[in-house]
Write a protein that holds these residues in place. Structure first.
Motif, mmCIF file in Angstrom:
data_model
loop_
_atom_site.group_PDB
_atom_site.id
_atom_site.type_symbol
_atom_site.label_atom_id
_atom_site.label_comp_id
_atom_site.label_asym_id
_atom_site.label_seq_id
_atom_site.Cartn_x
_atom_site.Cartn_y
_atom_site.Cartn_z
ATOM 1 N N GLN A 195 0.836 -1.208 0.000
ATOM 2 C CA GLN A 195 0.000 0.000 0.000
ATOM 3 C C GLN A 195 0.870 1.257 0.000
ATOM 4 O O GLN A 195 0.577 2.223 -0.717
ATOM 5 N N ILE A 196 1.939 1.228 0.788
ATOM 6 C CA ILE A 196 2.842 2.382 0.822
ATOM 7 C C ILE A 196 3.453 2.603 -0.552
ATOM 8 O O ILE A 196 3.573 3.745 -1.033
ATOM 9 N N GLY A 197 3.865 1.510 -1.192
ATOM 10 C CA GLY A 197 4.462 1.626 -2.513
ATOM 11 C C GLY A 197 3.536 2.282 -3.516
ATOM 12 O O GLY A 197 3.963 3.134 -4.317
ATOM 13 N N GLU A 198 2.260 1.939 -3.475
ATOM 14 C CA GLU A 198 1.306 2.540 -4.403
ATOM 15 C C GLU A 198 1.104 4.016 -4.115
ATOM 16 O O GLU A 198 1.032 4.837 -5.033
ATOM 17 N N ALA A 202 2.323 7.716 -6.463
ATOM 18 C CA ALA A 202 1.395 8.790 -6.840
ATOM 19 C C ALA A 202 1.725 10.126 -6.176
ATOM 20 O O ALA A 202 1.131 11.151 -6.523
ATOM 21 N N ALA A 203 2.677 10.130 -5.240
ATOM 22 C CA ALA A 203 2.955 11.346 -4.467
ATOM 23 C C ALA A 203 3.783 12.344 -5.271
ATOM 24 O O ALA A 203 4.695 11.955 -6.010
ATOM 25 N N GLU A 204 3.485 13.622 -5.108
ATOM 26 C CA GLU A 204 4.273 14.693 -5.718
ATOM 27 C C GLU A 204 5.166 15.393 -4.696
ATOM 28 O O GLU A 204 6.221 15.908 -5.043
ATOM 29 N N ARG A 205 4.747 15.398 -3.446
ATOM 30 C CA ARG A 205 5.496 16.123 -2.411
ATOM 31 C C ARG A 205 5.653 15.227 -1.168
ATOM 32 O O ARG A 205 5.127 15.539 -0.100
ATOM 33 N N PRO A 206 6.373 14.102 -1.284
ATOM 34 C CA PRO A 206 6.527 13.207 -0.133
ATOM 35 C C PRO A 206 7.549 13.747 0.867
ATOM 36 O O PRO A 206 8.435 14.537 0.523
ATOM 37 N N LEU A 207 7.418 13.308 2.101
ATOM 38 C CA LEU A 207 8.370 13.639 3.167
ATOM 39 C C LEU A 207 8.476 12.443 4.098
ATOM 40 O O LEU A 207 7.468 11.892 4.526
ATOM 41 N N ILE A 208 9.715 12.045 4.395
ATOM 42 C CA ILE A 208 9.967 10.979 5.365
ATOM 43 C C ILE A 208 10.397 11.631 6.683
ATOM 44 O O ILE A 208 11.227 12.543 6.685
ATOM 45 N N LEU A 331 11.122 -0.664 3.660
ATOM 46 C CA LEU A 331 10.818 0.468 2.774
ATOM 47 C C LEU A 331 11.817 0.546 1.623
ATOM 48 O O LEU A 331 11.465 0.935 0.504
ATOM 49 N N THR A 332 13.064 0.171 1.896
ATOM 50 C CA THR A 332 14.104 0.287 0.862
ATOM 51 C C THR A 332 13.926 -0.714 -0.273
ATOM 52 O O THR A 332 14.623 -0.628 -1.285
ATOM 53 N N THR A 333 13.004 -1.659 -0.118
ATOM 54 C CA THR A 333 12.756 -2.606 -1.211
ATOM 55 C C THR A 333 11.786 -2.051 -2.244
ATOM 56 O O THR A 333 11.596 -2.660 -3.305
ATOM 57 N N LEU A 334 11.158 -0.912 -1.932
ATOM 58 C CA LEU A 334 10.198 -0.326 -2.862
ATOM 59 C C LEU A 334 10.918 0.349 -4.023
ATOM 60 O O LEU A 334 11.949 1.000 -3.834
ATOM 61 N N GLU A 335 10.381 0.209 -5.200
ATOM 62 C CA GLU A 335 10.918 0.869 -6.386
ATOM 63 C C GLU A 335 9.808 1.722 -6.998
ATOM 64 O O GLU A 335 9.007 1.237 -7.799
ATOM 65 N N PRO A 336 9.742 2.995 -6.630
ATOM 66 C CA PRO A 336 8.649 3.845 -7.125
ATOM 67 C C PRO A 336 8.746 4.168 -8.605
ATOM 68 O O PRO A 336 7.790 4.677 -9.201
ATOM 69 N N GLY A 337 9.899 3.910 -9.218
ATOM 70 C CA GLY A 337 10.032 4.154 -10.649
ATOM 71 C C GLY A 337 10.186 5.620 -11.009
ATOM 72 O O GLY A 337 9.964 5.998 -12.163
ATOM 73 N N ARG A 338 10.582 6.441 -10.057
ATOM 74 C CA ARG A 338 10.753 7.868 -10.313
ATOM 75 C C ARG A 338 11.591 8.459 -9.192
ATOM 76 O O ARG A 338 11.939 7.773 -8.217
ATOM 77 N N ASP A 339 11.937 9.743 -9.323
ATOM 78 C CA ASP A 339 12.592 10.432 -8.214
ATOM 79 C C ASP A 339 11.931 11.794 -8.023
ATOM 80 O O ASP A 339 11.084 12.219 -8.798
ATOM 81 N N TRP A 340 12.338 12.446 -6.951
ATOM 82 C CA TRP A 340 11.789 13.753 -6.582
ATOM 83 C C TRP A 340 12.954 14.738 -6.422
ATOM 84 O O TRP A 340 13.097 15.407 -5.412
ATOM 85 N N ARG A 341 13.787 14.790 -7.473
ATOM 86 C CA ARG A 341 15.043 15.540 -7.385
ATOM 87 C C ARG A 341 14.832 17.001 -6.997
ATOM 88 O O ARG A 341 15.524 17.516 -6.122
ATOM 89 N N ALA A 342 13.899 17.667 -7.615
ATOM 90 C CA ALA A 342 13.700 19.079 -7.311
ATOM 91 C C ALA A 342 13.288 19.267 -5.851
ATOM 92 O O ALA A 342 13.769 20.186 -5.167
ATOM 93 N N GLU A 343 12.413 18.386 -5.362
ATOM 94 C CA GLU A 343 11.963 18.482 -3.971
ATOM 95 C C GLU A 343 13.118 18.233 -3.002
ATOM 96 O O GLU A 343 13.317 18.961 -2.035
ATOM 97 N N GLY A 344 13.883 17.175 -3.270
ATOM 98 C CA GLY A 344 14.989 16.829 -2.384
ATOM 99 C C GLY A 344 16.077 17.888 -2.363
ATOM 100 O O GLY A 344 16.595 18.241 -1.304
#
Length: 557
Positions: A195-198, A202-208, A331-344
């Motif tokens: 569920q977290i992976g899905e 879809a997230a645009e502005r995630p934060l851990i 969590l590190t096993t998830l592969e979201p298929g994208r990155d959030w470079r600008a946010e990071g």
């Protein structure tokens, strides 16, 4: 005269040995002399560190628990000894630190008579500890102590209090311990992980947000690598800056007191918040104002080892019961298929800007001093502190670069830093340890300088002396401004250099920013070469009450 080999006192000590306890922090008392006598026979395996106040001993045990992941063991006598030690129990509870406090108790046969220093420890510690109990059947000693270990180490880790009636300590202790307690740790449910992976895809502005105790170095590094690879902004909870290296290119800072406004704005705007181990209590949520319940219900993924913490304050989108490290590794096993470079990148740029030294009015610029401290000590140096406005400078301008390098009470306990520094040295005598303490903060437990000297422990302490209880003074000025309204917050301090030397420690005075590097070097040289504790007496101005705030500015001047 040596006591029999099968007494409850000896069974207790045997259980400590089997469970790998190598340090006991104590103030001795006649009510548990039998336990001390049993410890005399295992000096090659357990070092007994004699402290000068029970609050210091309990704080040392709490710090030991934070650093090692094993329960810190403290032993004190009944009544005043136990109540003095309660501050360490409270800190261990708030900070989720494994700890066991053993309290010498009146004889079981005298219970209920109002005997000398009689206290009902189940009642006194019931709300502070995970479990508070009293040994009532000596033949069950090992059972009770093993349960104390299991309780302290399982779920949300925390403190346990065990009272030891002095008459029972001499009785037959029953069966010997067979093996160490191996705590059960919950792994993250694969369905929850999916569920977290899905949601992450879809997230645009995630934060851990990471917090809590018991993180392994492996999990810390693995999570940091994964989050940085995908450039997901990652932050620490209050006084948990050391879980993730602050040099990571996606590190966003810590959610705590005096938080970066840009980080709070980022948290408010996040469309997915993954909190691992953090309870999201009062301080990291800015007095419960950072979030609102409608918002968290749609964005918060809360992973925590204690199920009682999930949904306690904030409704969640997804909840998961799991050990902090196991949750992070999953969590590190998830592969979201994208990155959030600008946010990071933006999150880290905001952090770097906020942790860059600022201007002050006085001769000592604490922001520059803390930045120099970071540059001067090794990356694995342990830095400790208690509570006070001085800590705002440390937390904002010192960047932690390795796991388990921060010892700081989320409970906001004054007097914590110096005993914690002594405990850190006891855990690893070759690792550099620096305590940053306020003047009011330091003298809460400063007498433990004698403990450090006696046991050959050599941390460095920087005593930030502005002659006031700074946090209270800041709030006093905010609510009741004006010089004529200042009451109860001014302090008259000793010459801390002479004070340190009286104990056999090293001391050096510093009154300007320019002199701080040399003063720190002198103190570190004394600690390393002469192997004595060392103190830097850093004279600062109360006018610079906090980063970016002055007393005159608060008064409208």
């Amino acid at each position: 005269m040596s006591q029999p080999q099968n007494t409850a006192a000896r069974r207790l000590v045997e259980t400590l040995v089997v469970n790998g306890i190598d340090k006991v922090f104590c103030v001795p008392g006649e009510s548990y002399l039998a336990v001390l006598d049993a410890l005399a026979d295992v000096r090659d395996r357990i070092e007994v560190i004699t402290c000068r106040h029970e609050a210091g001993a309990a704080n040392m045990a709490e710090a030991y628990g934070k650093l090692t992941g094993k329960p810190g063991v403290c032993m004190v006598t009944r009544g005043p000894g136990a109540t003095h030690a309660s501050i360490g129990v409270h800190t261990a509870h708030q900070d989720s630190t494994p700890m066991i406090l053993f309290v010498g108790q009146i004889a079981l046969t005298d219970r209920g008579r109002g005997a000398f220093q009689e206290v009902d420890y189940r009642e006194v510690f019931g709300g502070l500890a995970k479990w508070a109990t009293e040994l009532e059947s000596p033949e069950r000693t090992v059972e009770v102590v093993e349960r104390a270990f299991a309780t302290a180490l399982q779920g949300r880790t925390g403190p346990v209090v065990v009272a030891l009636p002095e008459d029972l300590l001499h009785a037959d202790g029953g069966p010997a311990p067979q093996r160490a307690v191996v705590p059960a740790k919950a792994a993250l449910d694969p369905a929850v992980l999916a569920q977290i992976g899905e949601r992450l895809k879809a997230a645009e502005r995630p934060l851990i947000v990471v917090g809590g105790s018991g993180w392994s170095t492996e999990a810390s590094h693995a999570l940091a690598d994964w989050a940085e690879r995908h450039m997901i902004p990652i932050s620490g909870s209050f006084r948990r800056k050391d879980i993730i290296s602050n040099d990571r290119t996606n590190y966003a800072g810590d959610l705590g007191l005096g938080c970066n406004p840009k980080l709070t704005a980022r948290a408010k705007a996040a469309d997915l918040i993954i909190a691992i181990g953090a309870r999201l209590g009062e301080n990291p949520t800015q007095g419960y104002t950072l979030f609102d319940r409608d918002h968290t219900a749609g964005v918060l993924v809360h992973l925590h080892p204690g199920p009682e913490e999930l949904g306690r304050v904030w409704p969640t989108l997804i909840s998961g019961v799991a050990d902090n490290s196991l949750a992070a590794l999953a969590l590190t096993t998830l592969e979201p298929g994208r990155d959030w470079r600008a946010e990071g990148e933006q999150a880290h740029a905001d952090f770097r800007a906020f942790s860059t030294p600022v201007a002050v009015t006085g001769a000592v610029n604490m922001s520059e001093c803390m930045a120099h401290l970071m540059d001067a000590v090794p990356e694995d140096a342990v830095v400790t502190n208690g509570a006070g406005n001085f800590a705002a400078w440390l937390h904002r301008f010192y960047r932690h670069r390795a796991c388990r390098t921060q010892l700081a009470p989320t409970s906001g306990a004054m007097g914590y830093g110096w005993p914690a520094a002594i405990a850190a040295k006891a855990v690893d005598r070759e690792r550099e340890v620096v305590c940053v303490a306020g003047d009011g903060d330091f003298l809460m437990t400063g007498q433990e300088m004698a403990t450090a000297v006696q046991h050959g422990l050599n941390p460095v302490v920087i005593v930030v002396d502005n002659g006031t209880y700074g946090t209270i003074r800041m709030h006093q000025e905010g609510h009741y401004p004006g010089a004529e309204r200042v009451i109860a917050t001014d302090l008259k301090n000793p010459d801390f250099v002479l004070w340190a030397k009286a104990f056999g420690a090293y001391g050096v005075r510093c009154e300007t920013t320019e002199d701080f590097p040399a003063a720190l070097e002198d103190a570190r040289d004394a600690a390393i070469a002469r192997r004595v504790p060392a103190l830097v007496h850093l004279i600062t101005s109360a006018e610079d009450i906090a980063p970016g705030r002055t007393i005159s500015g608060m008064r409208g001047g």
